[in-house]
Write a protein that holds these residues in place. Structure first.
Motif, short mmCIF file in Angstrom:
data_model
loop_
_atom_site.label_atom_id
_atom_site.label_comp_id
_atom_site.label_asym_id
_atom_site.label_seq_id
_atom_site.Cartn_x
_atom_site.Cartn_y
_atom_site.Cartn_z
N ASN A 30 1.00 -1.12 0.05
CA ASN A 30 -0.04 0.17 -0.04
C ASN A 30 0.88 1.30 -0.07
OD1 ASN A 30 -2.40 -1.54 0.15
ND2 ASN A 30 -2.58 -1.59 2.19
N LEU A 31 1.81 1.03 0.74
CA LEU A 31 2.89 2.39 0.67
C LEU A 31 3.48 2.51 -0.70
CD1 LEU A 31 4.69 4.19 2.55
CD2 LEU A 31 6.36 2.69 2.68
N VAL A 32 3.97 1.49 -1.23
CA VAL A 32 4.33 1.71 -2.64
C VAL A 32 3.34 2.41 -3.53
CG1 VAL A 32 5.20 0.18 -4.79
CG2 VAL A 32 5.95 -0.28 -2.51
N LYS A 33 2.32 1.82 -3.46
CA LYS A 33 1.07 2.52 -4.47
C LYS A 33 0.96 4.17 -3.88
CE LYS A 33 -1.57 -1.62 -4.79
NZ LYS A 33 -2.95 -2.28 -4.44
N THR A 34 0.84 4.56 -2.69
CA THR A 34 0.92 5.80 -2.33
C THR A 34 2.11 6.55 -2.86
OG1 THR A 34 -0.28 5.22 -0.43
CG2 THR A 34 0.72 7.46 -0.44
N VAL A 35 3.12 6.04 -2.80
CA VAL A 35 4.60 6.81 -3.15
C VAL A 35 4.32 6.88 -4.77
CG1 VAL A 35 7.03 6.67 -3.43
CG2 VAL A 35 5.95 6.25 -1.22
N GLN A 36 3.85 5.92 -5.68
CA GLN A 36 3.94 5.80 -6.99
C GLN A 36 3.14 7.11 -7.31
OE1 GLN A 36 2.68 1.76 -7.51
NE2 GLN A 36 4.60 1.44 -8.52
N GLY A 37 2.12 7.48 -6.52
CA GLY A 37 1.41 8.58 -6.88
C GLY A 37 2.15 10.02 -6.98
N ALA A 38 3.31 10.26 -6.57
CA ALA A 38 4.19 11.15 -6.88
C ALA A 38 4.81 10.98 -8.16
CB ALA A 38 5.29 11.15 -5.44
N ALA A 39 4.59 11.71 -8.80
CA ALA A 39 5.08 11.62 -10.35
C ALA A 39 6.60 11.64 -10.60
CB ALA A 39 4.35 12.49 -11.45
N ASP A 40 7.04 12.62 -9.81
CA ASP A 40 8.67 12.59 -9.97
C ASP A 40 9.43 12.06 -9.02
OD1 ASP A 40 7.81 14.17 -7.72
OD2 ASP A 40 9.19 15.91 -8.09
N PHE A 41 8.89 10.85 -8.15
CA PHE A 41 9.31 10.17 -7.02
C PHE A 41 10.56 9.28 -7.77
CE2 PHE A 41 10.25 6.98 -3.97
CZ PHE A 41 10.24 7.88 -2.55
N GLU A 42 11.66 9.20 -7.03
CA GLU A 42 12.93 8.25 -7.53
C GLU A 42 12.38 6.90 -7.81
OE1 GLU A 42 16.25 9.02 -4.93
OE2 GLU A 42 15.97 11.23 -4.73
N ARG A 43 12.45 6.59 -9.17
CA ARG A 43 12.00 5.25 -9.33
C ARG A 43 13.03 4.08 -8.91
NH1 ARG A 43 7.14 6.68 -9.55
NH2 ARG A 43 6.91 8.28 -10.93
N THR A 44 14.30 4.60 -8.88
CA THR A 44 15.26 3.69 -8.31
C THR A 44 15.00 3.23 -6.98
OG1 THR A 44 16.97 4.54 -9.94
CG2 THR A 44 17.78 3.23 -8.08
N THR A 45 14.77 3.90 -6.05
CA THR A 45 14.61 3.65 -4.69
C THR A 45 13.27 2.61 -4.68
OG1 THR A 45 15.55 5.69 -4.16
CG2 THR A 45 14.22 4.66 -2.46
N LEU A 46 12.23 3.22 -5.27
CA LEU A 46 11.04 2.45 -5.29
C LEU A 46 11.24 1.12 -5.77
CD1 LEU A 46 8.18 3.19 -4.45
CD2 LEU A 46 7.66 3.85 -6.88
N LYS A 47 11.89 0.98 -6.87
CA LYS A 47 12.05 -0.30 -7.59
C LYS A 47 12.76 -1.24 -6.58
CE LYS A 47 13.60 -2.75 -11.71
NZ LYS A 47 14.49 -3.50 -11.02
N GLU A 48 13.78 -0.54 -5.88
CA GLU A 48 14.55 -1.58 -4.76
C GLU A 48 13.53 -1.96 -3.68
OE1 GLU A 48 17.54 0.85 -3.12
OE2 GLU A 48 18.86 0.83 -4.56
N VAL A 49 12.68 -1.31 -3.35
CA VAL A 49 11.51 -1.74 -2.49
C VAL A 49 10.49 -2.97 -3.05
CG1 VAL A 49 9.42 -1.21 -0.82
CG2 VAL A 49 11.45 0.53 -1.10
N ILE A 50 10.15 -2.68 -4.35
CA ILE A 50 9.30 -3.52 -4.77
C ILE A 50 10.05 -4.89 -5.00
CG2 ILE A 50 8.26 -4.06 -7.00
CD1 ILE A 50 7.65 -1.06 -7.33
N ASP A 51 11.35 -4.78 -5.48
CA ASP A 51 12.15 -6.04 -5.57
C ASP A 51 12.62 -7.00 -4.21
OD1 ASP A 51 12.26 -5.43 -8.29
OD2 ASP A 51 14.24 -4.61 -8.35
N ALA A 52 12.93 -5.87 -3.36
CA ALA A 52 12.91 -6.51 -2.00
C ALA A 52 11.80 -7.26 -1.54
CB ALA A 52 13.76 -5.55 -1.04
#
Length: 202
Positions: free
Chosen positions: A59-81
């Protein structure tokens, strides 16, 4: 006549010992099964707590994805982990130290990725003020505490079971009935405290 009386006494003694042995063995077996099942249930509760954390992180990832300019690399690390953490499952009937270590490493990897994500969030004021994000703060903190509680309960249940099968008679019956020692959860050094999942950077 005396001879038959002695023989009857010997036979009676053997039968009595057999009956006593049967009750001792049955008592051991029933307790061992009960303690083992308690430990398995405790491990299921550990996994359930981790699953709740994984769901909250989703749910946190979905919320963060709403920020259009959020750093994708950091987000991808969480998704992969998170994907790696959910892929590791353990059979509670046969938990080995190696399996537990693999499970622990996967969860630690997710914790580290989540921590990096939260540090990155500091640079996004609108995201920090997001109501959904703030609600996830309290839920994640509570879940981290629950994980710690459930791990401790699992270790207590395993300790009770292991002590039972290591007693003087327990060692004999455990081997006969094939009861093996169960593995305790050994956290990483310093991880006895719930990870810091503070969202409020003000």
């Amino acid at each position: 006549m005396k001879k038959y009386g002695c023989l009857a006494a010997v036979v009676g003694g053997i039968v009595l010992l057999a009956i006593i042995g049967f009750f001792i063995a049955t008592g051991f077996y029933n307790k061992a099964v009960s303690y083992q099942e308690d430990a398995k249930t405790a491990w299921s509760n550990v996994e359930s707590s981790y699953q709740r954390r994984n769901d909250l992180i989703g749910n946190l990832v979905k919320t963060v994805q709403g920020a259009a300019d959020f750093e994708r690399t950091t987000l991808k690390e969480v998704i992969d982990a998170r994907s790696k953490a959910t892929a590791v499952s353990i059979d509670p009937t046969n938990i080995t130290p190696e399996q537990l270590q693999q499970f622990q490493q996967a969860q630690s990897g997710l914790t580290s990725a989540l921590s990096r994500l939260l540090v990155t969030v500091e640079r996004y004021p609108d995201l920090k003020a997001n109501e959904n994000f703030l609600q996830l703060q309290a839920q994640l903190e509570g879940t981290e505490n629950r994980i710690n509680v459930e791990r401790n309960r699992y270790n207590e249940a395993v300790g009770q079971y292991n002590k039972h099968i290591k007693t003087f008679f327990g060692r004999f019956f455990a081997g006969y009935y094939d009861f093996d020692e169960m593995t305790r959860y050994e956290a990483d050094p310093g991880s006895e405290e719930a990870p810091d999942v503070e969202f409020d950077f003000n």
